[in-house]
Design an enzyme around this catalytic site. Structure first.
Site, PDB file in Angstrom:
ATOM      1  N   TYR A 101       0.854  -1.194   0.000  1.00 42.67           N
ATOM      2  CA  TYR A 101       0.000   0.000   0.000  1.00 42.67           C
ATOM      3  C   TYR A 101       0.886   1.239   0.000  1.00 42.67           C
ATOM      4  O   TYR A 101       1.817   1.334   0.799  1.00 42.67           O
ATOM      5  CB  TYR A 101      -0.889   0.022   1.257  1.00 42.67           C
ATOM      6  CG  TYR A 101      -1.670   1.317   1.399  1.00 42.67           C
ATOM      7  CD1 TYR A 101      -2.965   1.427   0.909  1.00 42.67           C
ATOM      8  CD2 TYR A 101      -1.078   2.447   1.997  1.00 42.67           C
ATOM      9  CE1 TYR A 101      -3.661   2.620   1.011  1.00 42.67           C
ATOM     10  CE2 TYR A 101      -1.775   3.644   2.096  1.00 42.67           C
ATOM     11  CZ  TYR A 101      -3.064   3.730   1.595  1.00 42.67           C
ATOM     12  OH  TYR A 101      -3.740   4.913   1.685  1.00 42.67           O
ATOM     13  N   GLU A 189      -3.784   7.366  -3.705  1.00 41.49           N
ATOM     14  CA  GLU A 189      -3.213   6.100  -3.224  1.00 41.49           C
ATOM     15  C   GLU A 189      -3.180   5.033  -4.299  1.00 41.49           C
ATOM     16  O   GLU A 189      -3.960   5.057  -5.255  1.00 41.49           O
ATOM     17  CB  GLU A 189      -3.960   5.583  -1.981  1.00 41.49           C
ATOM     18  CG  GLU A 189      -5.395   5.185  -2.235  1.00 41.49           C
ATOM     19  CD  GLU A 189      -6.096   4.564  -1.009  1.00 41.49           C
ATOM     20  OE1 GLU A 189      -5.806   4.964   0.136  1.00 41.49           O
ATOM     21  OE2 GLU A 189      -6.928   3.678  -1.226  1.00 41.49           O
TER      22      GLU A 189
END
Ligand code: GDP
Ligand code: MN
Length: 381
Positions: A101, A189
């Protein structure tokens, strides 16, 4: 403003981040044709403004064009978190060795963009933050200097032990930061940032939230807006020039001025109620604005009572009262209404409302408490 994954990926590609790009389809037949063009296995992904599509069944692998058609057919039209899927992205399927991530948000507490990266990607990062917070590395960026290469390398070392992958990830982070700034984003993201069995590092999912206050100077980003994917109430409010934010409560609020609207919501909470929305109708006495506001609020079945809280300074409350009376004639409302109105020409306003059959209060506490009680009474029956 939210944008779709495929649009977010275009922003990444524009910066040179490796992304297996595909194409968007709105029908199963288009999906089949795209899969045929791409050749090999594909992944079919629901394009909605919501995360967790994988878990909801909105991300599916297909080995053949025929299978792509069938799976696209299953995903198109499906509901994810209350949003209908109108488009699917068909992208080349990747073999995944690891999922990480990487994300950057504008953090109010730090007054700076803050990176969050974790080798434990793919899953909900909010979940990791709760169960394994030590698996997330955070880094605030000083906006005076920007995000520096040595910081990107430091973060990359938290993701990978392989030096080549660290270098690749550092480049991706620097480019993602550029995309974040250039889009006027409040969040950018990549989840997951994958490694392939061959060792390549790629972005296979992307999410951007755009700060609405940036849009006036970024027409190319504003152009990415997809109204068909926004909640209907928000589209109506935007078209009507109202600042409206939907909340989960049952006390509908119509207020003039953002500060008073905030204070009204606080007071609703103070008296044990839950506001159904934030709404600032501005200084205007324009009946049309009141009508639009009422249409939006009464469109929410959770609303049990409508609370008007109007303070007249430059705005004349008699104008507002006329606006309310006109609006009520135009639209049928089945929930009770509590009106509090004070300030310039208050006596005239109260009379206008009384003549039309409405009771107007002048005390804010009294009005809010009454509205909360009515909402509770409605809930119990
Ligand atoms: P999200 O659930 O909305 O975040 O959607 P993602 O695009 O992140 O997909 C969810 C999960 O599906 C990923 O974490 C992967 O595990 C899997 N996935 C997505 N794309 C691919 C792909 O191309 N190949 C494989 N094998 N898995 C994929
Ligand atoms: Mn994802």
């Amino acid at each position: 403003m939210n944008i779709h994954e495929y649009q977010a990926k275009e922003l990444l590609v524009a910066q040179g981040i490796p992304v297996p790009m595909g194409e968007v389809a709105t029908t199963p037949e288009e999906a089949e044709a795209i899969a045929r063009r791409l050749g090999g296995a594909v992944v079919i992904k629901a394009q909605v403004h919501a995360g967790g599509r994988g878990k909801a069944g909105g991300v599916k692998l297909a080995r053949t064009p025929e299978e792509a058609k069938e799976k696209a057919g299953a995903i198109l039209g499906m509901q994810i978190k209350g949003l209908t899927v109108h488009k699917v992205l068909i992208a080349p399927a990747e073999d995944i060795a690891s999922e990480a991530y990487v994300g950057i948000i504008l953090d109010r507490a730090s007054k700076a963009p803050v990176w969050m990266v974790s080798a434990a990607g793919g899953v909900d990062i909010e979940e990791v933050a709760v169960t394994d917070p030590e698996k997330i590395t955070k880094l605030a960026v000083d906006p005076r200097f920007g995000f520096l290469p040595h910081q990107a390398y430091l973060l990359a070392t938290k993701l990978y032990s392989d030096v080549k992958q660290q270098r690749a990830a550092a480049q991706i982070l620097l480019k993602l930061y550029r995309a974040f700034v250039e889009a006027g984003a409040s969040l950018a993201e990549i989840n997951p940032l994958i490694t392939t069995p061959a060792g390549d590092v790629k972005a296979i999912d992307a999410k951007f939230n755009i700060d609405d206050n940036e849009l006036f100077r970024k027409p190319e980003i504003e152009a990415l807006r997809d109204e068909s994917s926004d909640p209907e109430a928000e589209v109506m409010a935007r078209d009507a020039g109202l600042t409206f934010i939907k909340l989960d409560g049952n006390v509908g609020c119509v207020v003039n001025g953002a500060g008073l609207a905030m204070a009204t919501m606080d007071l609703v909470k103070y008296y044990g109620g839950e506001p159904a929305n934030f709404l600032d109708i501005g200084g205007s006495s324009n009946p049309e604005k009141v009508v639009n506001a009422l249409r939006i609020i009464t469109g929410d079945p959770a609303v049990k009572v409508i609370l008007f809280n109007i303070f007249g300074g430059i705005t004349r409350t008699d104008d507002v009262a006329n606006g309310i009376v006109t609006a009520m004639k135009q639209i049928d409302i089945s929930v009770p209404i509590v009106i509090r109105l004070t300030g310039t020409n208050e006596e005239i306003a109260v009379k206008i409302l009384a003549d039309a059959g409405f009771t107007a209060l002048t005390d804010m506490d009294e009005a809010v408490e009454k509205a909360v009680q009515m909402a509770k009474g409605a809930g119990a029956s």
